[in-house]
Design an enzyme around this catalytic site. Structure first.
Site, PDB file in Angstrom:
ATOM      1  N   CYS A 139      -4.793 -24.009  -9.906  1.00 28.61           N
ATOM      2  CA  CYS A 139      -5.451 -25.263  -9.550  1.00 28.61           C
ATOM      3  C   CYS A 139      -4.999 -25.707  -8.160  1.00 28.61           C
ATOM      4  CB  CYS A 139      -5.127 -26.353 -10.558  1.00 28.61           C
ATOM      5  SG  CYS A 139      -5.754 -26.001 -12.215  1.00 28.61           S
ATOM      6  N   HIS A 286      -0.860   5.939   4.222  1.00 31.31           N
ATOM      7  CA  HIS A 286      -1.669   5.181   3.266  1.00 31.31           C
ATOM      8  C   HIS A 286      -0.777   4.230   2.465  1.00 31.31           C
ATOM      9  CE1 HIS A 286      -4.344   4.377  -0.176  1.00 31.31           C
ATOM     10  NE2 HIS A 286      -5.310   4.610   0.690  1.00 31.31           N
ATOM     11  N   SER A 312      -7.456   4.076   3.657  1.00 27.87           N
ATOM     12  CA  SER A 312      -7.933   5.288   4.325  1.00 27.87           C
ATOM     13  C   SER A 312      -8.931   5.000   5.438  1.00 27.87           C
ATOM     14  CB  SER A 312      -8.558   6.241   3.294  1.00 27.87           C
ATOM     15  OG  SER A 312      -9.584   5.598   2.574  1.00 27.87           O
ATOM     16  N   TYR A 395     -18.099   8.189  -1.283  1.00 30.32           N
ATOM     17  CA  TYR A 395     -16.811   7.536  -1.083  1.00 30.32           C
ATOM     18  C   TYR A 395     -16.045   8.285   0.003  1.00 30.32           C
ATOM     19  CZ  TYR A 395     -12.736   4.838  -2.725  1.00 30.32           C
ATOM     20  OH  TYR A 395     -11.675   3.976  -2.830  1.00 30.32           O
ATOM     21  N   SER A 417     -14.159   1.206  -0.713  1.00 36.94           N
ATOM     22  CA  SER A 417     -14.258   0.248  -1.811  1.00 36.94           C
ATOM     23  C   SER A 417     -14.531  -1.158  -1.310  1.00 36.94           C
ATOM     24  CB  SER A 417     -12.972   0.269  -2.650  1.00 36.94           C
ATOM     25  OG  SER A 417     -11.829   0.193  -1.826  1.00 36.94           O
TER      26      SER A 417
END
Length: 735
Positions: A139, A286, A312, A395, A417
């Site tokens: 909240c 990565h 990546s 991808y 993504s």
């Protein structure tokens, strides 16, 4: 099980039903079975007996609580006595009355005033109850909640807030649920409250979040109290790391093992920095990297700027920047398709002379990349090539060879993504009658389709905010034209299974939930629900990091003590960058006056079968090493590779862990490779050709360049659109 709103609708439509309505006020004495107040006062048993004419509920119209002259749209409730079995419909009955009251107020400001009126009837909690342990997470305002379970099985609630609007929400919820049976508390859903339509212009989302977060906290604590009364063993909490300005605390043997696993070694940091500077070596790594290496690299960044840890997408871009700054070699800490991409993009940018090196003399594989190299994936693309106009959205976590072969079958663009949803939506908006073929990640494909399915229930305005070229009709139209490969998974994200989701639902339903787009559907749905109410994020590793940083910054800006709990729904190596970012944010305000105490808890959703039997008492104390202004005694990852379970979650990629600190130092010390000792570590250029005789590097880079164009312009490049609309006679893109 029908929701409270469904039951309320059913009761209202039944001619034989009658209903008590109410004004929010404190609950009755626990010594009686009285559940509802009358004009702010509770009736004694004698008065109740005189009023109890039948076991049916009777609706009694009252005057507006704000005026003794104006007829009210609301109701006040007659108090009657019930046994627990007679009150199953009490909550939906009261909900119906509350909804009727607010619906009668056509102007938003009048609904807000009514909310403020109810806030005035909520008793203030004593200071002793306004504790951090009673805080409701998520909240914007500070909200405190106390929950008790009475001997007769009824739930008792008390709440308070530093915001009058939020106090009004709490007052309404307490009026609905205080004194109700536990099962009635658990039936109520946020959607049941949507009909109240209470919001402040420009802040509706935060209002909905308040309803939801307070309700979720009520329900979570109700379940815990019921389980305790029934003698059920509570779920053991997931292991976690708590970060604050004083340091890092590990909770649970799993977290302790990870925190102990490796801490930045000052001498190794110095050794690495010296060799990088001497030989002008850049490092791209990565987020899922080996924990020891990440700790060392994070510390070394302070002394050598040509070190970059990212997802990546950015690795190759960072390598180009390093080459432009004079780096003669680039070391890539990742799987093989990442080093391939770095090599190809450096060549495209004119830096063919810069050497690119992997961290192993063996193949560093990836389950997704392997899936896209299979004959089954080729068959999938063959089908796509026979259904023009088609676009293959692949991808980026695939090999350059896969991208090249795919692009010769079907016009192809890569995605990550974080941009896959926008890529697909833009493609459908830009090319009429398009069919999209996504791959190879099956979970991501299913999640994308589920996301679009959910969008069909949004308003056109809400869809327009996601993508201006779409509405409900266009989303419905594209769904049958979206295909995804169904035989490819990431072995890490596959671990977020049913056991993990069940435990998150039970123990962490009020926490911030993060999830990579590659997780299974059950975890994805949970994270999407959290995202809708501002309590979660679904996306790339960078999206997850940015979300956590923003929530920490928001807490700092509010300048009140807070505890932020984040469930990490991705590879555990991600925590290194999270901890470093959080520590930097906390340190940036540490010297300011009146700095709030902020605790940031990173929770690792680890299956019970993932935890080894390590004795906590026998564990050596966690040490921490300060490198520059960053302290990093963290970095999870399962020690010695143990602990993974198909039931859900060690979330540690074995392929990524092939990139060790020993390998990095070995490669760096042997550069330049005059004796050809690193030939097996070198990221070679593809010398083979595609079936149509073109260089793999040339064709494989084109889908990546298409994505870069899309990232820059938010449109598919005209070249790609032309390939989609005008493939050559044998169905191949006109390259």
């Amino acid at each position: 099980m029908e929701s409270a709103a469904t039951m309320a609708t059913r009761m209202a439509s039944s001619p034989s039903s009658s209903c008590l309505s109410f004004s929010p006020h404190p609950g009755p004495s626990p010594n009686t079975k009285i559940l509802l107040p009358l004009n702010g006062f509770f009736l004694g048993p004698r008065k109740i007996k005189r009023q109890l004419v039948s076991r049916s509920l009777r609706c009694i119209r009252s005057l507006n609580p704000d005026s003794d002259k104006t007829p009210a749209s609301s109701f006040s409730c007659s108090a009657v006595a019930f046994s627990p079995s007679q009150t199953d419909d009490l909550v939906p009955c009261k909900l119906q009355s509350l909804v009727s009251e607010f619906r009668s107020l056509s102007e938003p400001i009048d609904r807000v005033k009514r909310l403020l009126h109810y806030a005035s009837h909520l008793p203030k909690l004593p200071d002793s109850a306004r504790t951090d342990s009673n805080r409701v997470m998520g909240c914007t305002a500070q909200v405190w909640l106390e929950v008790k379970l009475e001997a007769d099985g009824r739930m008792r609630f008390a709440a308070d807030s530093d915001s009058e609007i939020t106090r009004g929400f709490c007052s309404c919820l307490i009026s609905l649920l205080d004194g109700a049976a536990a099962e009635e508390v658990l039936k109520l859903k946020t959607e049941d409250l949507a009909a109240l339509n209470v919001g402040i212009p420009g802040a509706e989302r935060s209002r909905v979040n308040t309803w939801h977060n307070v309700l979720i906290s009520m329900q979570k604590r109700t379940k815990a109290l019921i389980a305790e009364r029934e003698g059920k063993a509570p779920f053991d909490p997931f292991p976690s790391l708590v970060v604050n300005v004083d340091g890092i605390q590990a909770k649970g043997s799993y977290a302790e093992a990870q925190a102990r696993y490796l801490s930045p070694d000052e001498f190794k940091v110095k050794e690495l920095v010296n060799v990088l500077k001497e030989k002008k070596i850049g490092v791209v790594a990565h987020f899922y990297m080996d924990p020891e290496v990440q700790g060392i690299l994070t510390a070394a960044q302070k002394q050598w700027p040509h070190i970059h840890i990212s997802d990546s997408l950015v690795m190759a871009d960072s390598a180009v920047k390093m080459a432009k700054s004079g780096c003669q070699f680039i070391t890539v800490l990742g799987v093989d398709f990442m080093s391939e991409n770095v090599r190809a993009i450096l060549d495209q940018a004119g830096f063919a002379e810069v050497g690119v090196y992997r961290m192993s003399n063996e193949r560093i594989s990836c389950s997704l990349a392997d899936a896209a190299s299979s004959p089954a994936y080729t068959n999938y693309l063959e089908e796509a090539s026979h259904s023009p106009p088609s676009l293959h959205v692949v991808y980026i976590n695939t090999s350059l060879e896969t991208k090249a072969y795919a692009h010769e079958l079907v016009p192809t663009i890569t995605c990550t993504s974080s941009n896959v949803v926008q890529t697909i939506l833009q493609a459908f908006a830009q090319v009429p009658d398009l069919t999209v073929w996504y791959g190879p990640d099956s979970y991501m494909g299913a999640n994308i389709k589920e996301l679009f399915q959910q969008m069909t229930m949004m308003t056109d305005e809400e869809i327009h905010e996601i993508h201006p070229g779409h509405n409900r009709q266009s989303i419905r139209s594209l769904l049958p034209c979206l295909h995804y490969y169904q035989e490819g998974t990431c072995i890490v994200h596959h671990l977020f299974g049913h056991e993990v989701v069940e435990k998150i639902n039970e123990m962490y339903c009020d926490a911030f939930l993060t999830a990579h787009f590659e997780v299974p559907g059950e975890m994805f749905s949970l994270a999407m629900e959290a995202k809708r109410r501002g309590m979660g994020v679904v996306g790339s590793t960078q999206n997850i990091l940015d979300f956590i940083k923003q929530r920490v910054q928001d807490a700092l800006d509010r300048k009140v003590n807070d505890h932020l709990q984040f469930v990490l729904g991705t590879e555990s190596g991600m925590v290194t960058s999270i901890v470093a970012a959080v520590r930097n944010l906390l340190a940036s305000v540490e010297s300011s006056a009146g700095v709030p105490k902020i605790n940031v808890e990173i929770v690792f959703p680890v299956s019970s079968e993932s935890i080894t039997g390590t004795s906590t008492n026998a564990s050596p104390p966690m040490s921490s090493v300060k490198m520059g202004d960053v302290v990093l005694p963290v970095i999870p990852g399962v020690a010695t590779g143990e602990g993974c379970s198909i039931h859900g979650g060690c979330a540690s990629c074995p392929y990524m862990k092939m990139n060790s600190l020993t390998s990095l130092l070995n490669v760096c010390h042997n550069l330049p490779d005059d004796k050809n000792a690193l030939s097996a570590f070198r990221a070679e250029r593809f010398k083979s050709r595609t079936p149509h005789g073109k260089a793999i590097a040339e064709v494989g880079c084109e889908p990546i360049l298409h994505m870069r164009h899309f990232q820059a312009t938010k449109k598919l490049p005209e070249e790609l659109v032309d390939q989609i609309l005008h493939p050559n006679s044998n169905g191949m893109p006109a390259l």
